[in-house]
Design an enzyme around this catalytic site. Structure first.
Site, PDB file in Angstrom:
ATOM      1  CB  SER A 567      -0.889  -0.091   1.222  1.00  0.00           C
ATOM      2  OG  SER A 567      -1.959   0.770   1.076  1.00  0.00           O
ATOM      3  CG  ASP A 650      -6.665  -2.795  -3.748  1.00  0.00           C
ATOM      4  OD1 ASP A 650      -7.443  -2.218  -3.205  1.00  0.00           O
ATOM      5  OD2 ASP A 650      -5.433  -2.881  -3.557  1.00  0.00           O
TER       6      ASP A 650
END
Length: 713
Positions: A567, A650
């Site tokens: 991330s 995602d």
């Protein structure tokens, strides 16, 4: 698709990358023209993108499946993973609840029991909700009397949730079914007739389409694009037995599209505390509603984004908060809502040298969770702020839990370290004694390994701590394969954390290093702000300095050094491998934010502007463009062997970031080491990922490093 061929250094078979279609797309940012040739990859549902994903996965898995050590690594991972994992018990009404995973279950199971000595009963088993384990429990809220369970479900790793309600005694679901929920929990009223939650509008509501055009029962995902921006969250009250369309709107701000709302009922049931968040900004507002007088308006207690205010509890009209107002590392204050002038605020627990992470009240005492150089320290104070004792933890590591009700005299906590799995303890608030409650049995001897904490200097002289874990007695001969992992952002602290996957790396002789970079929360808000917006380069400098320290101190060398992060940590890896491609042999950026010029245009990406800045601002554009991984790849450069990982579902860091970065990296890279992308299907940003998928991905990552670093297995 056309094929680009290169030769692998350790195989006679050429490694071929799919050609990626390019366009002439360019954008003008404040007079700077920036090309974006892979813009088409931002559409995950186009046929061209789907074909590209399939072709890239074919190349990647062909490569990974040929690694001789991969199957051996997977077998060891599977054996290690197969142990009972316990969650921290908690109590509502007269009933205890806890999560447990028997070992290789894809999802942990929620159990209930009337007392600690009783036989547990399964309350909710998410493994029965899908054949492949891709439906996960994303949140729970139990009514104060312990009779009703509201629970959220996420499919394929999506941030979108659907909430249902279960009768705890019968185990049967009620007819309540709520949708379009994201970034929300639930909080019951004390009459047990309903709960508060936050949601976004349905797509047909946003677009003013007729409600009857919506297909009842169709999946949320079918009705909107995974990349749609999320604005205008609203706080609702749902009354049991009524359709969601009848839910009562409690609060929203049509003039503030970026505001989000979190509703929490106080333990005495008198108030609804509304925390107002603005993206990922650590500062928030605090409003409240008097539940005894529902006709009264919501009161704005804290109406300026001046600091973080985390509600702890209340004594009637006196509210306790953990705040960093005039205290970067946190303190506890009391606000009398009947007299809210600043001069009437009372400081209960002042700021200390340690960072105050969170506070609760048990046994009419504050239980304060501190970080001391990134490891846990738990202190107990009376309600006047007088120190009582420090909880004796089993060692240097991370402790979590200590939840419960105000008058509870018992609580539970979990303790973990890099080589100690989450062990559960029962803590007696009266005597201060801890007793072992559940201890996992893992096929691994922690006594053979050690963790040390070192401090090194970053580029500007700042002292940065770093944990280093490895087998005892390793030789500091610069020849140890080393995995350097980091994050550095969003006020998130990296504390000692147990990982089954890590054990395999350590068993293979690997060194694991975790620096506590600026941008995190280890030393409070000042540490966080030193690594955000125009100061983001500090984070990359800290990480690069950690790598150089490991090399200088003979732990490893560049050709044995790999970096990883997910991330915001994926951004970290992407930035560092583009700034210093010579320093690392391998890079594992996971679900990373790679396009710093367009991140704010997808799903919840706008919320990160508080952390990163925005390309729409001329000065912030210069900073972002200066380090954006996608825009700093240089043609003709030899980059580290790279395995990018992302997921097609995602909807937080959309896969376009990784797609575009992979395409550009494959075009720019020269040399014979592989630069690959692994795209998981039916998975998201990481939360709720099934055990089977976790093991497969871990085997691929370690297999990749074994091959490119020359690790003997």
């Amino acid at each position: 698709m056309a094929i680009i061929s290169i030769t692998m250094s350790d195989s006679k078979k050429p490694l071929s990358y799919p050609n990626t279609n390019k366009s002439n797309q360019v954008d003008d940012y404040h007079g700077t023209v920036v090309a974006d040739p892979y813009r088409a990859l931002e559409d995950p549902d186009s046929e061209d993108t789907k074909a590209w994903v399939e072709a890239q996965n074919q190349v990647t898995f062909d490569y990974l499946n040929e690694i001789p050590a991969r199957e051996k690594i997977k077998q060891r991972l599977t054996k290690l993973w197969d142990y009972e994992k316990y969650g921290i018990p908690f109590k509502e009404g007269e009933t205890y609840f806890y999560f447990k995973n028997d070992g290789l279950q894809n999802q942990s199971v929620l159990y209930t029991l009337p007392c600690l000595e009783a036989e547990p009963r399964v309350l909710l088993d998410p493994n029965k909700l899908s054949e492949d384990g891709t439906v996960a429990l994303s949140g729970i809220a139990i009514s104060e009397n312990g009779k009703l369970l509201a629970y959220g479900l996420s499919t394929s790793g999506s941030d979108w949730q659907e909430w249902k309600v279960r009768d705890i005694e019968t185990g049967e679901d009620l007819k309540d079914h709520l949708q379009w929920i994201k970034f929300s929990g639930a909080s019951w009223t004390h009459d047990h007739e309903g709960f508060f939650y936050s949601r976004y509008d349905e797509p047909h509501e946003k677009n003013n389409l007729e409600a009857e055009n919506a297909v009842l029962g169709s999946s949320q995902e079918e009705q909107f694009s995974k990349t749609d921006v999320n604005y205008y969250q609203k706080l609702y009250y749902h009354k049991l037995g009524t359709p969601q369309a009848n839910d009562i709107l409690i609060y929203h701000r049509p003039n503030e599209k970026e505001w989000g709302f979190s509703g929490e009922v106080t333990e005495d049931g008198k108030y609804l505390i509304i925390s107002v968040w603005l993206g990922t900004d650590s500062r928030n507002l605090v409003f409240y509603k008097d539940l005894a007088n529902p006709n009264l308006e919501v009161v704005e207690l804290i109406n300026q984004f001046e600091a973080d205010y985390s509600f702890i509890d209340n004594d009637d009209h006196v509210f306790y908060f953990r705040t960093d107002l005039n205290a970067s590392r946190g303190r506890v204050i009391a606000i009398d809502i009947q007299n809210t002038n600043l001069e009437n605020r009372q400081e209960i627990i002042p700021q200390t040298a340690e960072t105050l992470e969170s506070v609760g009240i048990l046994n009419n005492q504050f239980v304060a969770d501190y970080l001391q150089d990134a490891h846990s320290q738990i202190k107990i104070f009376d309600l006047n702020g007088n120190f009582i004792r420090e909880v004796e933890l089993p060692g240097i590591g991370a402790a979590g839990g200590f939840s419960g009700k105000r008058h509870d005299t018992e609580t539970f906590y979990s303790f973990t370290s890099f080589t100690t799995p989450g062990t559960i303890y029962r803590y007696d608030m009266k005597t201060g004694k801890s007793e072992l409650f559940r201890q996992p049995k893992v096929d691994f001897n922690p006594d053979e390994y050690e963790t040390k904490q070192v401090f090194y200097k970053s580029k500007d002289g700042t002292q940065v701590p770093m944990f280093i874990t490895h087998k005892k007695g390793i030789k500091l001969d610069s020849n140890n394969p080393t995995y350097l992992y980091g994050y550095g952002g969003f006020n998130i602290s990296l504390t000692p954390n147990f990982s089954v996957s890590l054990l395999v790396w350590l068993e293979m002789g690997g060194v694991y290093a975790v620096p506590n970079l600026r941008g995190g929360g280890e030393y409070g808000e000042e540490w966080h702000q030193a690594g955000m917006k125009e100061k983001k380069q500090n984070v990359f400098d800290d990480f690069i300095a950690a790598a150089e320290w490991l090399i200088t101190n003979n732990y490893t060398q560049s050709k044995k050094l790999a970096i990883g992060g997910g991330s915001n940590g994926g951004l970290l890896v992407g930035a560092c491998m583009t700034q210093r491609p010579d320093l690392f042999a391998a890079a594992l950026p996971a679900v990373g934010v790679m396009d710093m010029l367009r991140f704010h245009q997808f799903t919840i990406g706008w919320a990160w502007v508080a952390e990163y800045g925005s390309s729409e601002n001329a000065e912030e554009f210069k900073t972002l463009y200066g380090y954006s991984p996608l825009h700093n790849l240089q043609p003709g450069t030899t980059y580290p062997a790279t395995l990018i990982t992302t997921a097609d579902h995602d909807d937080r860091v959309v896969p376009a970031h990784s797609f575009k970065f992979a395409a550009a990296l494959q075009e720019c890279h020269v040399g014979d080491v592989p630069v690959l992308i692994r795209i998981e299907t039916k998975a998201g940003h990481g939360a709720g990922k099934p055990t089977a998928k976790i093991i497969e991905e871990a085997a691929d990552k370690w297999g990749f490093l074994v091959r490119v670093l020359g690790v003997e297995v």
